[in-house]
Enzyme design. Structure first.
Site, PDB file in Angstrom:
ATOM      1  N   GLU A  49       0.857  -1.180   0.000  1.00 48.29           N
ATOM      2  CA  GLU A  49       0.000   0.000   0.000  1.00 48.29           C
ATOM      3  C   GLU A  49       0.893   1.230   0.000  1.00 48.29           C
ATOM      4  OE1 GLU A  49      -3.894  -1.858   2.314  1.00 48.29           O
ATOM      5  OE2 GLU A  49      -2.674  -0.342   3.316  1.00 48.29           O
ATOM      6  N   ASP A  60      -5.060   9.174  10.081  1.00 45.88           N
ATOM      7  CA  ASP A  60      -3.706   8.761  10.436  1.00 45.88           C
ATOM      8  C   ASP A  60      -3.232   9.408  11.727  1.00 45.88           C
ATOM      9  OD1 ASP A  60      -3.083   7.078   8.161  1.00 45.88           O
ATOM     10  OD2 ASP A  60      -3.215   8.910   6.976  1.00 45.88           O
ATOM     11  N   TYR A 174     -10.360  -4.303   3.584  1.00 49.28           N
ATOM     12  CA  TYR A 174      -9.461  -3.835   4.632  1.00 49.28           C
ATOM     13  C   TYR A 174     -10.282  -3.663   5.902  1.00 49.28           C
ATOM     14  CZ  TYR A 174      -5.703  -0.954   6.739  1.00 49.28           C
ATOM     15  OH  TYR A 174      -4.715  -0.458   7.554  1.00 49.28           O
TER      16      TYR A 174
END
Length: 265
Positions: A49, A60, A174
């Site tokens: 990725e 994040d 995911y």
């Protein structure tokens, strides 16, 4: 079959779990990222990725936020990320999934992006801030270009929605193992095993697990039930700690080798 499908099929035949490392394109610079991608592929990465840096990476934690900031400061753009993929594709066929946020893709132009990404050799795209229900503008052009749109599922996803998204998934799913942002918590494999196995029963595509996997022991534990394990912040930290050093590539190689050996143990 696509590169993603071929890779997972080969791993399933060998009863192996995919190792999916994440790194930010352009951190510390594009040339080094190309070397890092090759190092990952040569030392056990099954898919990679590749983060497209963005100024407001809301999903994040501090480690990957800082990587995005460094990459942007180094002049990394969507155009340069696609050029990077094309350059790596000259001698590296590991599946590459671009991961990031919708704004850079939107500004680049959705159709222009899909065409350029396919020509460069991108295999999948994961946009963490674009719900599948709102992805109509891009999902069709990606499918036409042969690029899988990777879907995120989380512990907070309602069962009915989870079943619908899982059934329509492309490439791989995911599963975000915990609430919160990347790199801030430690995974507890026993707590998510049932959830992952439940998702696997809803879909024909592989299920990868990310967030909180930092060691070979973590990878081994999650790999006992997941189809893939995603390791991001731990790798990005090694890159940050060794940027500019001749130890960068050897230390990344050692880390990836240890993770892969953990999955094979």
């Amino acid at each position: 079959m696509t590169r993603i499908e071929t890779t997972f099929a080969a791993l399933k035949k060998k009863q192996e779990t995919a190792l999916i490392p994440f790194l930010t394109a352009g951190d510390p610079d594009i040339t080094t990222t190309a070397k890092l991608i090759r190092t990952l592929a040569e030392n056990g990465a099954d898919l990679i990725e590749l983060g497209v840096p963005f100024s407001d990476p809301m999903a994040d934690g501090p480690t990957i936020q800082a990587a995005s900031e460094r990459a942007l400061a180094a002049g990394t753009t969507v155009e340069k990320v696609l050029q990077l993929v094309a350059e790596v594709r000259t001698d590296c066929q590991v599946p590459l999934v671009l991961m990031g946020y919708y704004n850079p893709v939107f500004r680049y132009g959705v159709e222009r992006f899909a065409t350029a990404a396919a020509a460069a050799g991108v295999d999948g795209l994961l946009l963490v801030d674009l719900p599948p229900e709102e992805a109509g503008e891009i999902s069709g052009v990606l499918k036409k270009a042969g690029i899988a749109m990777i879907t995120l599922l989380a512990p907070t996803t309602p069962p009915e929605r989870m079943q619908r998204l899982a059934a329509a998934a492309e490439g791989y799913l995911y599963y975000v193992s915990m609430t919160g942002v990347t790199g801030t918590q430690k995974i507890t494999p026993d707590d998510i095993r049932a959830a992952v196995e439940n998702i696997q029963g809803m879909t024909e595509v592989p299920v990868g697990v990310g967030f909180g996997i930092t060691t070979a022991e973590d990878a081994k534990a999650v790999g006992e039930f997941a189809d893939g394990v995603v390791v991001g912040s731990a790798l990005v930290k090694i890159i940050a700690d060794n940027a500019g050093s001749d130890q960068l590539l050897p230390r990344v190689a050692t880390f990836i080798t240890e993770l892969k050996q953990g999955l094979l143990a």
